[in-house]
Design a protein around this motif. Structure first.
Motif, short mmCIF file in Angstrom:
data_model
loop_
_atom_site.label_atom_id
_atom_site.label_comp_id
_atom_site.label_asym_id
_atom_site.label_seq_id
_atom_site.Cartn_x
_atom_site.Cartn_y
_atom_site.Cartn_z
N THR A 199 7.70 -6.41 9.10
CA THR A 199 6.56 -7.26 9.48
C THR A 199 5.46 -6.46 10.17
O THR A 199 4.31 -6.54 9.79
N TRP A 200 5.81 -5.68 11.18
CA TRP A 200 4.75 -4.97 11.92
C TRP A 200 4.49 -3.57 11.40
O TRP A 200 3.38 -3.06 11.51
N PHE A 201 5.48 -2.91 10.82
CA PHE A 201 5.30 -1.52 10.40
C PHE A 201 4.97 -1.47 8.91
O PHE A 201 3.88 -1.06 8.52
N GLY A 202 5.88 -1.89 8.08
CA GLY A 202 5.57 -2.08 6.68
C GLY A 202 5.00 -3.48 6.55
O GLY A 202 5.12 -4.28 7.46
N ASP A 203 4.37 -3.80 5.44
CA ASP A 203 3.87 -5.17 5.34
C ASP A 203 4.46 -5.92 4.16
O ASP A 203 4.08 -7.05 3.89
N GLU A 204 5.41 -5.28 3.46
CA GLU A 204 6.04 -5.96 2.34
C GLU A 204 7.52 -6.16 2.58
O GLU A 204 8.03 -7.25 2.48
N SER A 205 8.22 -5.07 2.90
CA SER A 205 9.65 -5.19 3.15
C SER A 205 10.16 -3.95 3.87
O SER A 205 9.47 -2.94 3.97
N ALA A 206 11.38 -4.08 4.36
CA ALA A 206 12.05 -2.95 5.00
C ALA A 206 13.55 -3.15 4.85
O ALA A 206 14.03 -4.27 4.69
#
Length: 139
Positions: free
Chosen positions: A32-39
């Motif tokens: 959510t805060w670092f990547g914006d698609e998935s982790a």
């Protein structure tokens, strides 16, 4: 070397270390805060993590240190190519009377041939830590 080897940022957060820890070490938080698609993340030393962004960029990381809820560290590529150079990122969480002091240190830039990655990561950490603050405050 004409540029520093490390980037260091400290942020005061109005949230307890356990909440900040979850934002740093879970797929939901990172995505959510670092990547914006998935982790995805295997939260153990030697575990892998991957962040993806909606514009198609992805980065693979290796978890280096997990000392819940105080220290989380990983390495990731700071350069592209056949033999990418990796830097080390460490987050340290310190409880304060009003929440958590988060210190982020990234090291390893001296091994790179130029300062482009250093400049990019310096700018990037300012933006990403701001997004972490926004993510935590919205929760």
């Amino acid at each position: 070397m004409g540029f520093p080897d490390r980037i260091e940022r400290t942020v005061e957060l109005a949230h307890p270390p356990e909440v900040v820890w979850r934002a740093l070490t879970t797929a939901e938080g990172l995505g959510t805060w670092f990547g914006d698609e998935s982790a995805r993340i295997e939260l153990r030393p030697g575990g892998t993590a991957r962040l993806t962004w909606s514009h198609g960029h992805a980065v693979d990381m290796v978890v280096e240190r997990v000392a819940e809820p105080r220290v989380f560290a990983f390495s990731w590529p700071a350069s592209d190519g056949e033999n990418p150079v990796h830097t080390h990122v460490e987050f340290t969480l310190e409880p304060t009377g009003s929440g958590t002091r988060l210190t982020m240190i990234e090291t390893g830039f001296a091994q790179l041939p130029g300062q482009e990655a250093y400049e990019s990561h310096t700018e990037g950490w300012t933006r990403e830590l701001g997004e972490l603050v926004d993510y935590l405050n919205a929760a």
